[in-house]
Design an enzyme around this catalytic site. Structure first.
Site, PDB file in Angstrom:
ATOM      1  N   PHE A 200       0.853  -1.200   0.000  1.00 12.37           N
ATOM      2  CA  PHE A 200       0.000   0.000   0.000  1.00 12.37           C
ATOM      3  C   PHE A 200       0.883   1.241   0.000  1.00 12.37           C
ATOM      4  O   PHE A 200       1.780   1.368   0.830  1.00 12.37           O
ATOM      5  CB  PHE A 200      -0.895  -0.002   1.243  1.00 12.37           C
TER       6      PHE A 200
ATOM      7  N   LYS B 209       3.162   9.493   8.871  1.00 15.89           N
ATOM      8  CA  LYS B 209       2.492   9.017  10.093  1.00 15.89           C
ATOM      9  C   LYS B 209       3.209   9.392  11.404  1.00 15.89           C
ATOM     10  O   LYS B 209       2.942  10.438  11.968  1.00 15.89           O
ATOM     11  CB  LYS B 209       2.292   7.497   9.994  1.00 15.89           C
TER      12      LYS B 209
ATOM     13  N   ASP C 127       9.235   2.686   1.338  1.00 19.41           N
ATOM     14  CA  ASP C 127       8.105   3.391   1.942  1.00 19.41           C
ATOM     15  C   ASP C 127       8.091   3.092   3.440  1.00 19.41           C
ATOM     16  O   ASP C 127       7.668   2.020   3.872  1.00 19.41           O
ATOM     17  CB  ASP C 127       6.800   2.933   1.275  1.00 19.41           C
TER      18      ASP C 127
HETATM   19  C1  LIG Z   1      -0.580   5.245   5.535  1.00 24.48           C
HETATM   20  C2  LIG Z   1       0.363   4.852   4.457  1.00 24.48           C
HETATM   21  C3  LIG Z   1       0.474   5.601   3.266  1.00 24.48           C
HETATM   22  C4  LIG Z   1      -0.419   6.783   2.966  1.00 24.48           C
HETATM   23  O1  LIG Z   1      -0.267   7.803   3.893  1.00 24.48           O
HETATM   24  P1  LIG Z   1      -1.420   8.939   4.003  1.00 24.48           P
HETATM   25  O2  LIG Z   1      -0.869   9.890   5.031  1.00 24.48           O
HETATM   26  O3  LIG Z   1      -2.676   8.252   4.410  1.00 24.48           O
HETATM   27  O4  LIG Z   1      -1.537   9.568   2.662  1.00 24.48           O
HETATM   28  C5  LIG Z   1       1.411   5.205   2.335  1.00 24.48           C
HETATM   29  N1  LIG Z   1       2.201   4.134   2.548  1.00 24.48           N
HETATM   30  C6  LIG Z   1       2.126   3.401   3.670  1.00 24.48           C
HETATM   31  C7  LIG Z   1       3.042   2.237   3.861  1.00 24.48           C
HETATM   32  C8  LIG Z   1       1.182   3.717   4.654  1.00 24.48           C
HETATM   33  O5  LIG Z   1       1.085   2.967   5.752  1.00 24.48           O
END
Ligand SMILES: *Cc1c(COP(=O)(O)O)cnc(C)c1O
Length: 418
Positions: free
Chosen positions: A143, A256, A227
């Site tokens: 994701f 986050k 990521d």
């Molecule tokens: C939460 C998340 C995103 C997206 O972040 P947002 O702040 O919701 O746009 C992208 N990559 C990973 C691995 C995530 O956990």
């Protein structure tokens, strides 16, 4: 809400159903206050929060360092635009370079969310090799966000389907070294990797995958982009999860947990990848503003000062021990690292466990039908973990009982709001 005489006040559920966009299911509660690892709703019910706003609230709710940083910076300088530099922005950039280990050759781009950090990374990949490298590789089930660019990077066909056509050029691979070897060539700009697939159910990479991916991408001149949006800021027991593998990526994305709730995301580049952007190629009005960067600096400083990276490792191990000790026949075992924990269930009843937990005053999350996700504040201690043991055991027992009564149908929605 109407307070007029003779009119019955609407409930918050009615307000939400009428006023909020229909992109998510019904909200679980109306939360009004938080302190440390606890939340309260509008009726005064207290919850133990073992989700942390999905791995965001690293220091816990209303932490004094967070509160003071917001107040001090808001009273000093809140926003100026990116025509100007500010001390908090420069301070956070230098701090992120140090924690990520870029050395002098690193650079930082600031946005306002995880998706924006990954959008910047996607543009970085396009700038690398241009028309000679039209291919971008990503992993099935990983994701990376919900904007059109990051959705194109997200290996979940069901999420993409309503929004076709996607931004072109992205191909999805099985998460094996063999699949990467078979797919890569010198027309690949970048490989995107989520070091623990959080939204997919806290799935770890195969042992040695990151080291192999580093060697293979380097051999073909492709960027390795990690990521770290869910895994960063100390959550897995290292500042960033790639550091467990001892590699140097070309870029990482963070968001986050670095802000404790202030919206912020960043792309951190290493080495030659730091020279790809040039004036006019990217930007954001709010990105890197002094308020968000001052708060994120204060949050990271507190994580460092209080030893919370090590705490994440130790408290994570302690929680796994608790889950083992509960010994529920529903639980298969734990995945993940540090305080990013996936609890695998034998049956697709994660939604029912989450609902039962909330009834007992515990907030957790279903990453998928058969996985519970925990991502509590890094500040949790023995008191919170003891309480978790009691409440989680009750939630599991509730669902075990329900399963005995009508085994095949105990199934609730597990739509994640991320
Ligand atoms: C939460 C998340 C995103 C997206 O972040 P947002 O702040 O919701 O746009 C992208 N990559 C990973 C691995 C995530 O956990």
């Amino acid at each position: 809400m109407s307070g007029a005489a003779g009119v019955i006040a609407t409930s918050w559920k009615d307000d939400a159903a009428r006023d909020l966009v229909l992109n998510a299911g019904e909200r679980y509660a109306l939360l009004t206050r938080g302190e440390g690892a606890y939340l309260w709703d509008d009726e005064g019910t207290r919850y133990l929060d073992f989700l942390g706003g999905i791995a965001v609230v690293s220091l816990g709710h209303a932490h004094p360092v967070f509160v003071q940083a917001v107040a001090d910076q808001a009273a000093t300088l809140g926003h100026v635009s990116n025509y100007f530099a500010t001390p908090p922005q420069l301070g956070l950039a230098a701090r992120l370079k140090r924690l990520a280990g870029t050395g002098d050759a690193g650079r930082v781009y600031f946005g306002n969310s995880g998706a924006e950090a990954n959008e910047a990374a996607f543009k970085l990949a396009r700038l690398h090799g241009g028309a000679d490298r039209p291919r971008v590789l990503a992993l099935k089930q990983a994701f990376h966000g919900r904007t059109m660019g990051t959705l194109a990077l997200t290996g979940k066909p069901a999420m993409q389907e309503p929004f076709q056509p996607m931004v072109p050029g992205v191909e999805f691979l099985d998460t094996t070294v063999a699949a990467l070897e078979a797919a890569i060539d010198d027309r690949v700009a970048a490989l995107f990797v989520e070091p623990i697939k959080g939204e997919a159910g806290v799935l770890e990479l195969p042992e040695g995958y990151l080291q192999a991916a580093r060697e293979i991408t380097a051999r073909h001149g492709a960027l390795l982009i990690v990521d770290e949006i869910q895994t960063g800021a100390g959550r897995t027991g290292a500042w960033f999860a790639f550091q467990h593998a001892g590699i140097t990526p070309d870029a990482i994305t963070v968001a986050k947990g670095i802000g404790n709730g202030i919206p912020i995301g960043a792309l951190v580049t290493f080495g030659a990848a730091s020279e790809l952007f040039y004036p006019g190629t990217h930007g954001s009005t709010f990105g890197g503003n002094p308020l968000a960067t001052a708060v994120a600096s204060a949050v990271l400083d507190e994580i460092e000062r209080a030893g919370l990276v090590e705490a994440a490792r130790d408290r994570g191990a302690q929680i796994r021990g608790v889950v083992d000790r509960i010994g529920s026949p529903l639980v298969e075992g734990c995945r993940g690292q540090g305080l990013l924990i996936g609890i695998a269930l034998h049956h697709p009843v994660a939604g029912a466990v989450v609902a039962a937990a909330q009834q007992h005053g515990l907030i957790i999350n279903a990453a998928n039908d058969s996985t519970i996700r925990l991502a509590p504040a890094l500040t949790i201690g023995d008191v919170e973990i003891d309480e978790f043991e009691t409440l989680f055991a009750k939630a599991l027992a509730t669902v075990e009982d329900a399963l005995l009564l009508d085994a095949p149908t105990a199934h609730h929605s597990t739509e994640a709001p991320a």
